[in-house]
Design a protein around this motif. Structure first.
Motif, PDB file in Angstrom:
ATOM      1  N   ALA A  63      -5.563  14.978   5.540  1.00 53.79           N
ATOM      2  CA  ALA A  63      -4.753  14.049   6.331  1.00 53.79           C
ATOM      3  C   ALA A  63      -4.765  12.662   5.715  1.00 53.79           C
ATOM      4  CB  ALA A  63      -5.270  13.993   7.769  1.00 53.79           C
ATOM      5  N   GLN A  64      -5.920  12.248   5.176  1.00 53.98           N
ATOM      6  CA  GLN A  64      -6.001  10.946   4.502  1.00 53.98           C
ATOM      7  C   GLN A  64      -5.093  10.913   3.279  1.00 53.98           C
ATOM      8  OE1 GLN A  64      -8.085   8.021   5.399  1.00 53.98           O
ATOM      9  NE2 GLN A  64      -6.347   7.377   4.143  1.00 53.98           N
ATOM     10  N   LEU A  65      -5.115  11.989   2.511  1.00 52.85           N
ATOM     11  CA  LEU A  65      -4.240  12.063   1.348  1.00 52.85           C
ATOM     12  C   LEU A  65      -2.768  12.021   1.762  1.00 52.85           C
ATOM     13  CD1 LEU A  65      -6.084  14.785  -0.760  1.00 52.85           C
ATOM     14  CD2 LEU A  65      -5.803  12.381  -1.371  1.00 52.85           C
ATOM     15  N   ALA A  66      -2.437  12.707   2.855  1.00 49.80           N
ATOM     16  CA  ALA A  66      -1.051  12.708   3.327  1.00 49.80           C
ATOM     17  C   ALA A  66      -0.635  11.309   3.786  1.00 49.80           C
ATOM     18  CB  ALA A  66      -0.880  13.719   4.455  1.00 49.80           C
ATOM     19  N   LEU A  67      -1.525  10.595   4.459  1.00 49.55           N
ATOM     20  CA  LEU A  67      -1.222   9.221   4.853  1.00 49.55           C
ATOM     21  C   LEU A  67      -1.019   8.341   3.626  1.00 49.55           C
ATOM     22  CD1 LEU A  67      -3.705   8.606   7.818  1.00 49.55           C
ATOM     23  CD2 LEU A  67      -1.209   8.611   7.950  1.00 49.55           C
ATOM     24  N   ASP A  68      -1.879   8.521   2.623  1.00 55.34           N
ATOM     25  CA  ASP A  68      -1.733   7.744   1.388  1.00 55.34           C
ATOM     26  C   ASP A  68      -0.387   8.047   0.725  1.00 55.34           C
ATOM     27  OD1 ASP A  68      -4.257   6.757   1.838  1.00 55.34           O
ATOM     28  OD2 ASP A  68      -5.241   8.031   0.351  1.00 55.34           O
ATOM     29  N   GLY A  69      -0.007   9.320   0.713  1.00 55.58           N
ATOM     30  CA  GLY A  69       1.277   9.699   0.145  1.00 55.58           C
ATOM     31  C   GLY A  69       2.444   9.141   0.930  1.00 55.58           C
ATOM     32  N   ALA A  70       2.298   9.101   2.253  1.00 48.18           N
ATOM     33  CA  ALA A  70       3.365   8.557   3.098  1.00 48.18           C
ATOM     34  C   ALA A  70       3.564   7.066   2.863  1.00 48.18           C
ATOM     35  CB  ALA A  70       3.034   8.815   4.570  1.00 48.18           C
ATOM     36  N   ARG A  71       2.492   6.373   2.445  1.00 49.46           N
ATOM     37  CA  ARG A  71       2.601   4.941   2.152  1.00 49.46           C
ATOM     38  C   ARG A  71       3.081   4.675   0.731  1.00 49.46           C
ATOM     39  NH1 ARG A  71      -2.278   4.477   5.468  1.00 49.46           N
ATOM     40  NH2 ARG A  71      -3.517   5.036   3.636  1.00 49.46           N
ATOM     41  N   ALA A  72       2.674   5.542  -0.198  1.00 52.72           N
ATOM     42  CA  ALA A  72       2.872   5.190  -1.606  1.00 52.72           C
ATOM     43  C   ALA A  72       3.474   6.309  -2.445  1.00 52.72           C
ATOM     44  CB  ALA A  72       1.526   4.777  -2.209  1.00 52.72           C
ATOM     45  N   GLY A  73       4.109   7.275  -1.807  1.00 53.84           N
ATOM     46  CA  GLY A  73       4.708   8.374  -2.546  1.00 53.84           C
ATOM     47  C   GLY A  73       5.816   7.905  -3.477  1.00 53.84           C
ATOM     48  N   ALA A  74       6.128   8.740  -4.470  1.00 54.41           N
ATOM     49  CA  ALA A  74       7.077   8.347  -5.517  1.00 54.41           C
ATOM     50  C   ALA A  74       8.506   8.235  -5.004  1.00 54.41           C
ATOM     51  CB  ALA A  74       7.003   9.349  -6.668  1.00 54.41           C
ATOM     52  N   THR A  75       8.863   9.015  -4.002  1.00 55.34           N
ATOM     53  CA  THR A  75      10.232   8.997  -3.487  1.00 55.34           C
ATOM     54  C   THR A  75      10.224   8.944  -1.967  1.00 55.34           C
ATOM     55  OG1 THR A  75      10.436  11.406  -3.258  1.00 55.34           O
ATOM     56  CG2 THR A  75      10.956  10.456  -5.430  1.00 55.34           C
ATOM     57  N   LEU A  78       9.470  12.392  -0.512  1.00 47.96           N
ATOM     58  CA  LEU A  78       8.044  12.745  -0.538  1.00 47.96           C
ATOM     59  C   LEU A  78       7.263  11.974   0.515  1.00 47.96           C
ATOM     60  CD1 LEU A  78       7.072  13.098  -4.309  1.00 47.96           C
ATOM     61  CD2 LEU A  78       6.912  14.836  -2.515  1.00 47.96           C
ATOM     62  N   ARG A  79       7.597  10.707   0.704  1.00 49.28           N
ATOM     63  CA  ARG A  79       6.906   9.911   1.716  1.00 49.28           C
ATOM     64  C   ARG A  79       7.154  10.491   3.111  1.00 49.28           C
ATOM     65  NH1 ARG A  79       8.704   5.749  -1.754  1.00 49.28           N
ATOM     66  NH2 ARG A  79      10.466   5.204  -0.414  1.00 49.28           N
ATOM     67  N   ALA A  80       8.381  10.910   3.372  1.00 51.39           N
ATOM     68  CA  ALA A  80       8.698  11.509   4.675  1.00 51.39           C
ATOM     69  C   ALA A  80       7.966  12.837   4.853  1.00 51.39           C
ATOM     70  CB  ALA A  80      10.207  11.717   4.802  1.00 51.39           C
ATOM     71  N   LEU A  81       7.910  13.639   3.797  1.00 50.31           N
ATOM     72  CA  LEU A  81       7.199  14.915   3.857  1.00 50.31           C
ATOM     73  C   LEU A  81       5.722  14.697   4.135  1.00 50.31           C
ATOM     74  CD1 LEU A  81       7.010  17.990   3.453  1.00 50.31           C
ATOM     75  CD2 LEU A  81       6.790  17.551   0.980  1.00 50.31           C
ATOM     76  N   ASP A  82       5.124  13.741   3.438  1.00 47.93           N
ATOM     77  CA  ASP A  82       3.698  13.479   3.633  1.00 47.93           C
ATOM     78  C   ASP A  82       3.425  12.891   5.018  1.00 47.93           C
ATOM     79  OD1 ASP A  82       2.962  14.510   1.211  1.00 47.93           O
ATOM     80  OD2 ASP A  82       3.002  12.590   0.160  1.00 47.93           O
ATOM     81  N   ALA A  83       4.352  12.104   5.535  1.00 43.25           N
ATOM     82  CA  ALA A  83       4.190  11.588   6.898  1.00 43.25           C
ATOM     83  C   ALA A  83       4.161  12.737   7.901  1.00 43.25           C
ATOM     84  CB  ALA A  83       5.311  10.610   7.233  1.00 43.25           C
ATOM     85  N   ASP A  84       5.023  13.722   7.706  1.00 39.92           N
ATOM     86  CA  ASP A  84       5.033  14.891   8.590  1.00 39.92           C
ATOM     87  C   ASP A  84       3.738  15.688   8.451  1.00 39.92           C
ATOM     88  OD1 ASP A  84       7.526  14.313   9.602  1.00 39.92           O
ATOM     89  OD2 ASP A  84       8.606  15.667   8.261  1.00 39.92           O
ATOM     90  N   ARG A  85       3.277  15.839   7.215  1.00 38.28           N
ATOM     91  CA  ARG A  85       2.011  16.546   7.004  1.00 38.28           C
ATOM     92  C   ARG A  85       0.862  15.838   7.707  1.00 38.28           C
ATOM     93  NH1 ARG A  85       3.137  17.255   0.513  1.00 38.28           N
ATOM     94  NH2 ARG A  85       3.889  19.420   0.545  1.00 38.28           N
TER      95      ARG A  85
END
Length: 205
Positions: A63-75, A78-85
């Motif tokens: 979940a921490q990784l997904a939050l990090d991705g939601a903040r700083a993902g490449a696109t 991807l940020r929306a996907l990680d936010a859902d995760r």
């Protein structure tokens, strides 16, 4: 025959436990590493698993990784996907381990991500994290920074807890003192930290 069946069942259970432990270690290492490459690789491999099919010790760092991705993902996608995760994983953790310090910190971060500020839910979760775990080496700097920004929204007990954690960090490693002083700056939290350091004789020796 019964003994053989019991032995087989025990071996299967041990195998699952080892697999769960390995998964938790891999995901935790990626979360600690803070590498975007490691983050994205782990999320690609495990991010779409049903949270209930993950060991709890793996769900929290994922979940921490997904939050990090939601903040700083490449696109944006991807940020929306990680936010859902992250949302699904945190919802699961709130169901199975609501009072766990990791769950509480994830809830606070999720609120910041969604609302761009500390909501009452974020403040409540943040304060509860100190009651659950007063000193948290891995999360200390994040908690100290949160306290500095949202100082006026915190109750006195939480303010004291944040300052005690800052002092504890310095006593644990005096090399961190300068970084913490710069982090707190000339703010009410910074003044409280300076006064507390003076009161404990700098916490050294």
């Amino acid at each position: 025959m019964l003994a053989s069946a019991a032995c087989l069942a025990g071996c299967v259970l041990a195998g699952h436990m080892l697999q769960d432990e390995w998964l938790a270690v891999v995901i935790t290492r990626a979360a600690t590493d803070r590498s975007a490459t490691a983050r994205d690789a782990v999320l690609e491999a495990y991010g779409d698993r049903a949270p209930a099919n993950l060991p709890v010790r793996a769900a929290a760092p994922l979940a921490q990784l997904a939050l990090d991705g939601a903040r700083a993902g490449a696109t944006r996608a991807l940020r929306a996907l990680d936010a859902d995760r992250a949302e699904g994983l945190i919802r699961h953790l709130r169901d199975v381990r609501p009072g766990w310090d990791a769950t509480l910190l994830l809830v606070a971060q999720r609120e910041l991500l969604v609302h761009a500020t500390a909501t009452p839910a974020a403040i409540d979760a943040f304060s509860a994290s100190y009651r659950e775990r007063p000193f948290h080496n891995a999360a200390a700097i994040w908690r100290i920074a949160f306290a500095r920004v949202y100082w006026t929204a915190l109750d006195p007990a939480t303010r004291r807890a944040a300052i005690e954690e800052a002092v504890w960090q310095v006593r644990y490693d005096n090399g961190q003192r300068g970084a913490i002083e710069r982090l707190l700056g000339d703010t009410p939290a910074g003044v409280a930290f300076a006064l507390r350091m003076a009161a404990v004789g700098h916490g050294l020796g």
